[in-house]
Design a protein around this motif. Sequence first.
Motif, PDB file in Angstrom:
ATOM      1  N   SER A  17       0.805  -0.965  -0.008  1.00 39.36           N
ATOM      2  CA  SER A  17      -0.258  -0.100  -0.145  1.00 39.36           C
ATOM      3  C   SER A  17       0.946   1.356   0.077  1.00 39.36           C
ATOM      4  O   SER A  17       2.204   1.322   0.640  1.00 39.36           O
ATOM      5  CB  SER A  17      -0.830  -0.050   1.166  1.00 39.36           C
ATOM      6  OG  SER A  17      -1.679  -1.008   1.205  1.00 39.36           O
ATOM      7  N   ARG A  19       0.030   5.880   0.230  1.00 40.83           N
ATOM      8  CA  ARG A  19      -0.934   6.759   0.467  1.00 40.83           C
ATOM      9  C   ARG A  19      -0.175   8.222  -0.140  1.00 40.83           C
ATOM     10  O   ARG A  19       0.910   8.480   0.458  1.00 40.83           O
ATOM     11  CB  ARG A  19      -1.125   7.086   1.920  1.00 40.83           C
ATOM     12  CG  ARG A  19      -2.422   8.145   2.109  1.00 40.83           C
ATOM     13  CD  ARG A  19      -2.565   8.314   3.289  1.00 40.83           C
ATOM     14  NE  ARG A  19      -3.583   9.220   3.768  1.00 40.83           N
ATOM     15  CZ  ARG A  19      -3.851  10.185   4.919  1.00 40.83           C
ATOM     16  NH1 ARG A  19      -3.132  10.161   5.615  1.00 40.83           N
ATOM     17  NH2 ARG A  19      -5.058  10.539   4.980  1.00 40.83           N
ATOM     18  N   TYR A  79      -6.249  13.028  -0.978  1.00 38.98           N
ATOM     19  CA  TYR A  79      -5.482  11.775  -0.883  1.00 38.98           C
ATOM     20  C   TYR A  79      -5.723  10.954  -1.702  1.00 38.98           C
ATOM     21  O   TYR A  79      -7.007  10.831  -2.176  1.00 38.98           O
ATOM     22  CB  TYR A  79      -5.448  11.430   0.725  1.00 38.98           C
ATOM     23  CG  TYR A  79      -5.325  12.457   1.598  1.00 38.98           C
ATOM     24  CD1 TYR A  79      -6.250  13.230   2.283  1.00 38.98           C
ATOM     25  CD2 TYR A  79      -3.996  12.552   2.208  1.00 38.98           C
ATOM     26  CE1 TYR A  79      -6.038  14.047   3.456  1.00 38.98           C
ATOM     27  CE2 TYR A  79      -3.609  13.553   3.269  1.00 38.98           C
ATOM     28  CZ  TYR A  79      -4.868  14.266   3.795  1.00 38.98           C
ATOM     29  OH  TYR A  79      -4.484  15.227   4.821  1.00 38.98           O
ATOM     30  N   GLN A  81      -5.597   6.675  -1.434  1.00 42.13           N
ATOM     31  CA  GLN A  81      -4.820   5.549  -0.605  1.00 42.13           C
ATOM     32  C   GLN A  81      -5.136   4.418  -1.613  1.00 42.13           C
ATOM     33  O   GLN A  81      -6.038   4.101  -2.193  1.00 42.13           O
ATOM     34  CB  GLN A  81      -5.918   5.234   0.369  1.00 42.13           C
ATOM     35  CG  GLN A  81      -5.545   3.994   1.268  1.00 42.13           C
ATOM     36  CD  GLN A  81      -4.320   4.062   1.947  1.00 42.13           C
ATOM     37  OE1 GLN A  81      -4.227   4.877   2.730  1.00 42.13           O
ATOM     38  NE2 GLN A  81      -3.574   2.874   2.098  1.00 42.13           N
ATOM     39  N   ASN A  83      -4.170   0.378  -2.192  1.00 42.21           N
ATOM     40  CA  ASN A  83      -4.144  -0.856  -1.675  1.00 42.21           C
ATOM     41  C   ASN A  83      -3.981  -1.822  -2.538  1.00 42.21           C
ATOM     42  O   ASN A  83      -4.334  -1.672  -3.752  1.00 42.21           O
ATOM     43  CB  ASN A  83      -5.285  -1.171  -0.592  1.00 42.21           C
ATOM     44  CG  ASN A  83      -5.157  -0.129   0.560  1.00 42.21           C
ATOM     45  OD1 ASN A  83      -4.094   0.267   1.050  1.00 42.21           O
ATOM     46  ND2 ASN A  83      -6.832   0.303   0.847  1.00 42.21           N
TER      47      ASN A  83
END
Length: 115
Positions: A17, A19, A79, A81, A83
């Motif tokens: 992951s 960010r 942002y 994110q 994953n």
Amino acid sequence: QVQLVESGGGSVQAGGSLRLSCAASGIIFSRFDMAWYRQTPGKQRELAAVISSGGRTNYVDSVKGRFGISRDNVKNTVYLQMNSLKTEDTGVYYCFAQQLVRTYWGQGTQVTVSP
């Protein structure tokens, strides 16, 4: 002077992951739709994720269920994110801001996903 400054890129193994953050200045952030574009090797720049000024989100099919876009109108930051990263997510990720005909780009941040 408008600035979009990305951070958070880097190298990660597949399945990991990251960010990304994009800090905006010089605009009334809450009034802008914000997006993340990416340019992967051998492909044209594509829209990865977008969040409207009202908070509505949309994603390209290839990242649905894995990426999440959000915004903080107090911090003037958007942002991404990311994953379950895949090698095909490797590329340069750009922050984009739009309000009607006013558009701005960040300088881009590199994301590299290794097998």
